[in-house]
Design an enzyme around this catalytic site. Structure first.
Site, mmCIF file in Angstrom:
data_model
loop_
_atom_site.group_PDB
_atom_site.id
_atom_site.type_symbol
_atom_site.label_atom_id
_atom_site.label_comp_id
_atom_site.label_asym_id
_atom_site.label_seq_id
_atom_site.Cartn_x
_atom_site.Cartn_y
_atom_site.Cartn_z
ATOM 1 N N THR A 63 1.182 86.969 -15.757
ATOM 2 C CA THR A 63 1.004 86.325 -17.064
ATOM 3 C C THR A 63 0.613 84.862 -16.986
ATOM 4 O O THR A 63 0.171 84.301 -17.985
ATOM 5 C CB THR A 63 2.303 86.429 -17.894
ATOM 6 O OG1 THR A 63 3.393 85.842 -17.168
ATOM 7 C CG2 THR A 63 2.621 87.890 -18.199
ATOM 8 N N THR B 271 1.405 93.445 -15.142
ATOM 9 C CA THR B 271 2.399 93.226 -16.183
ATOM 10 C C THR B 271 2.160 94.215 -17.330
ATOM 11 O O THR B 271 1.060 94.756 -17.477
ATOM 12 C CB THR B 271 2.306 91.796 -16.750
ATOM 13 O OG1 THR B 271 0.992 91.594 -17.294
ATOM 14 C CG2 THR B 271 2.576 90.758 -15.664
ATOM 15 N N ASP C 42 9.644 100.684 -35.999
ATOM 16 C CA ASP C 42 8.331 100.558 -35.364
ATOM 17 C C ASP C 42 7.285 101.094 -36.330
ATOM 18 O O ASP C 42 6.799 102.222 -36.178
ATOM 19 C CB ASP C 42 8.292 101.316 -34.033
ATOM 20 C CG ASP C 42 7.134 100.881 -33.155
ATOM 21 O OD1 ASP C 42 6.068 100.534 -33.721
ATOM 22 O OD2 ASP C 42 7.272 100.863 -31.922
ATOM 23 N N ARG D 34 8.496 88.892 -25.965
ATOM 24 C CA ARG D 34 7.737 87.657 -25.774
ATOM 25 C C ARG D 34 8.443 86.552 -26.550
ATOM 26 O O ARG D 34 8.970 86.790 -27.638
ATOM 27 C CB ARG D 34 6.288 87.812 -26.261
ATOM 28 C CG ARG D 34 5.406 88.628 -25.327
ATOM 29 C CD ARG D 34 5.173 87.902 -24.009
ATOM 30 N NE ARG D 34 4.287 88.616 -23.098
ATOM 31 C CZ ARG D 34 4.696 89.447 -22.150
ATOM 32 N NH1 ARG D 34 5.987 89.696 -22.008
ATOM 33 N NH2 ARG D 34 3.824 90.035 -21.356
ATOM 34 N N GLU E 12 7.581 78.638 -22.711
ATOM 35 C CA GLU E 12 7.992 78.715 -21.306
ATOM 36 C C GLU E 12 6.811 78.425 -20.381
ATOM 37 O O GLU E 12 5.665 78.740 -20.716
ATOM 38 C CB GLU E 12 8.603 80.088 -20.999
ATOM 39 C CG GLU E 12 7.685 81.279 -21.184
ATOM 40 C CD GLU E 12 8.367 82.607 -20.858
ATOM 41 O OE1 GLU E 12 7.871 83.283 -19.939
ATOM 42 O OE2 GLU E 12 9.362 82.960 -21.517
ATOM 43 N N HIS F 181 12.741 84.913 -17.865
ATOM 44 C CA HIS F 181 11.690 85.932 -18.008
ATOM 45 C C HIS F 181 11.680 86.869 -16.797
ATOM 46 O O HIS F 181 10.645 87.082 -16.164
ATOM 47 C CB HIS F 181 10.327 85.258 -18.192
ATOM 48 C CG HIS F 181 9.298 86.144 -18.815
ATOM 49 N ND1 HIS F 181 8.226 85.661 -19.511
ATOM 50 C CD2 HIS F 181 9.160 87.505 -18.844
ATOM 51 C CE1 HIS F 181 7.478 86.648 -19.939
ATOM 52 N NE2 HIS F 181 8.027 87.791 -19.549
ATOM 53 N N TYR G 79 12.052 92.410 -13.726
ATOM 54 C CA TYR G 79 11.773 92.028 -12.343
ATOM 55 C C TYR G 79 12.501 92.845 -11.283
ATOM 56 O O TYR G 79 12.685 92.380 -10.164
ATOM 57 C CB TYR G 79 12.112 90.545 -12.155
ATOM 58 C CG TYR G 79 10.922 89.636 -12.336
ATOM 59 C CD1 TYR G 79 9.957 89.900 -13.292
ATOM 60 C CD2 TYR G 79 10.756 88.501 -11.557
ATOM 61 C CE1 TYR G 79 8.864 89.069 -13.461
ATOM 62 C CE2 TYR G 79 9.668 87.668 -11.724
ATOM 63 C CZ TYR G 79 8.730 87.958 -12.678
ATOM 64 O OH TYR G 79 7.655 87.131 -12.852
#
Length: 334
Positions: free
Chosen positions: A46, A67, A147, A205, A234, A251, A255
Site C-alpha cells: 500500500t 494486499t 452491506d 481503512r 498513517e 496496520h 499480517y
C-alpha cells in the site's frame, strides 16, 4: 525480464528469482519513476502509489499489489495505458478475523464484556466480514450485518447497526464517491446516534472512521472504547487518540505469515499467467518454534495487546513495526 518488488513483502523473492532475469527489491515508499523505467513488472504494497507520475514512459506492463486494498492503484490510468494490474482479494481475511477474535476475547477478559449477551454489528460482509461473522457466531454473539451493495434481505441498515450493536466492527473498502461511499462512514453524526455506547473496531481503512470525531465521542462517553488497527494519515496518527483507545496497532491485523504467503502465491500466479510462465511451487509460511507455548487458547497464538503496547510506547515507530513484524501464525502446526 526485470521485476521491481517492495523489499518488505516476505517470502516472495526466492520464487521471483526463478521467474525473472533481474529482481530488484526496494523500499516501497521510496520507489521512483527512474527505478521502474526499465522494469517489466512492479510488485508493491500500500505504500507505493502506482499512477501516471510513477509509470509514465516506463516499460511496466504488469502491476501487482500484495494486499486486499487497492486504493493506492490508479486503476483508470493503468487500464487506459494497457498495464494489467491485480490485487489479492481475501488473501489475509483469516488473519484479520484472527485479530478480531483476539480483540473480542480481550474485551471479555479485560473489559468484562459478556459476549453471549452482546450484539455485534459487522459493517461489510466480503472476504473479511464473512469470516468475522463466523468468529462472532462461534463465540456466541448475536450478529447483525450491514452491506447494502450485496442486497441481502437478511442484512440490516447502517442505522440499525447504530441502534442495536454493542460492538461495531468495520470491514469495508475505502471509497470516496458513489451511493455507498465509505469515507468517514463513521462520522460525528453517526457517533451522536449510538444509544448503546458501543465498542468500535476498525481494521479496514483509516478514513472509514473520522478519527477526530471518534476521539470526541470517546471523551464525551458516546463510545465505550475503541480498537484501531488503521488510522487517518498513517503512518502519522492522532497520538491523543492512540493513547485513548483500548488497543491501537500499526496496520498489522492482516499480517499473519499465513496471509502473507497467500498474497505471495496469488501475485505469483497472476504474474505467471500474464507472462505465460509455469507457476513454481507454492510459498509456505514458516512454522512456529517447536517449543512454542500453546495450550489451545487463541490469545497464545496472537494477542494484539503486545502490538498495541509497542506502538503506544513509540508512535513514531509505526512503519518500523509494520516492516519488521515478527512471525505470527493463524494455526499451530505441529
Amino acid at each position: 525480464m526485470k521485476i521491481i518488488v517492495d523489499d518488505k513483502i516476505p517470502f516472495i523473492q526466492e520464487k521471483l528469482h526463478l521467474l525473472a532475469d533481474e529482481v530488484v527489491a526496494l523500499n516501497g515508499a521510496s520507489i521512483t519513476a527512474s527505478d521502474v523505467k526499465d522494469a517489466d513488472a512492479l510488485i508493491v504494497r500500500t505504500r507505493t502509489r502506482c499512477d501516471e507520475a510513477l509509470l509514465k514512459g516506463s516499460k511496466v506492463q504488469f502491476v501487482a499489489t500484495a494486499t486486499i486494498g487497492f486504493d493506492h492503484i490508479d486503476a483508470h490510468y493503468l487500464e487506459q495505458n494497457g498495464i494489467e494490474w491485480t490485487s489479492c482479494p481475501g488473501c489475509n481475511a483469516a488473519s484479520v478475523a484472527q485479530y478480531v477474535e483476539s480483540v473480542l476475547l480481550l474485551l471479555q477478559q479485560e473489559k468484562g464484556v459478556s459476549l453471549c449477551d452482546s450484539t455485534i454489528g459487522i459493517v461489510g460482509c466480503g472476504h473479511v466480514g464473512s469470516k468475522v461473522r463466523k468468529v462472532a457466531e462461534r463465540l456466541g454473539l448475536r450478529v447483525l450485518i450491514c452491506d447494502p451493495p450485496l442486497g441481502n434481505p437478511e442484512f440490516v441498515s447502517f442505522a440499525e447497526i447504530a441502534e442495536e450493536a454493542d460492538i461495531i466492527t468495520f470491514h469495508v473498502p475505502l471509497t470516496r464517491q458513489g451511493e455507498y461511499a465509505t469515507w468517514h462512514l463513521a462520522d460525528e453524526a453517526f457517533f451522536r446516534k449510538l444509544p448503546r455506547v458501543p465498542y468500535i473496531i476498525n481494521t479496514s481503512r483509516g478514513p472509514v472512521v473520522d478519527n477526530d470525531a471518534l476521539l470526541s465521542a470517546l471523551e464525551e462517553g458516546r463510545v465505550r472504547d475503541a480498537v484501531l488497527d488503521v488510522w487517518e494519515g498513517e503512518p502519522q496518527l492522532n497520538r491523543q487518540l492512540l493513547e485513548r483507545v483500548f488497543i491501537g496497532t500499526p496496520h498489522i491485523a492482516g499480517y499473519s505469515a499465513d496471509g502473507k504467503a497467500n498474497a505471495d502465491n496469488m501475485v505469483i500466479a497472476s504474474f505467471c499467467q500474464h507472462f505465460h510462465l509455469p507457476v513454481p511451487e507454492k510459498v509456505l509460511p514458516p512454522k512456529l518454534p517447536a517449543d512454542f507455548p500453546y495450550t489451545g487458547n487463541p490469545l497464545e497464538l496472537y494477542n494484539p495487546l503486545t502490538d498495541s503496547a509497542a506502538l503506544k510506547a513509540n508512535p513514531s515507530n509505526f512503519e518500523h513495526l509494520r516492516n519488521h513484524y515478527p512471525l505470527r501464525r493463524e494455526h499451530f502446526d505441529v
